[in-house]
Scaffold this active site. Sequence first.
Site, short mmCIF file in Angstrom:
data_model
loop_
_atom_site.label_atom_id
_atom_site.label_comp_id
_atom_site.label_asym_id
_atom_site.label_seq_id
_atom_site.Cartn_x
_atom_site.Cartn_y
_atom_site.Cartn_z
N HIS A 15 0.82 -1.21 0.00
CA HIS A 15 0.00 0.00 0.00
C HIS A 15 0.86 1.26 0.00
O HIS A 15 2.07 1.21 0.20
CB HIS A 15 -0.96 0.00 1.21
N CYS A 57 3.07 -4.83 6.62
CA CYS A 57 2.83 -4.54 5.20
C CYS A 57 4.08 -3.98 4.52
O CYS A 57 5.04 -3.59 5.18
CB CYS A 57 1.70 -3.53 5.05
#
Length: 189
Positions: free
Chosen positions: A149, A165
């Site tokens: 992301h 992440c």
Amino acid sequence: MQTRNRVAMSRRAFAGSLGALVLCAPAVARAQSSGVVRRNTSGFKLHNWQDHFDELGKGIIISDTNSRVMQQWMPGGEMFIYPTSVPMTDELTRRGYTEITFKDPAPDWTPTPSMRERDPSLPAYMPPGPDNPLGARAMHLSWQYYRIHGTHDTRKIGRRSSSGCIGLYNEHIIEVYDRTPVGTQVKLI
């Protein structure tokens, strides 16, 4: 007789012009050469996709959590390189093979249970927007809670700063998002 024009330059002027050159370096590094886009990759360890996958298929993403770089190959063989943020600790890092299962053009964010346990002050939910930690776009991996992301906090890129992440600058995640189909193979190493 022809004379050449010479410009006298002090050390300070020379240092200033060198500084301007350094500021322009990211734009120069973006120039394409033989299908490879490089972005300030001097400290990155680069990988060959063939060492990790049998075929390109829909495309391949390899994210190296040690050198904090993500490489993306397209089906035609074109490669792109991006600096990333990576998980804060090895306990938060998941490595291995996965794939893109869902693409979110305006991600909202709900902290994972372990994130709330580590930091109870986190909000229970955050809608899409400039304060959202998932940035401008998110691509979900087949592993629950793991994503590639963007981030609005550019200080995180190049650091161990995520809860698991892989983070990219917002302008980079938009590029990757736009050319990555669901089903793209991913490997975190």
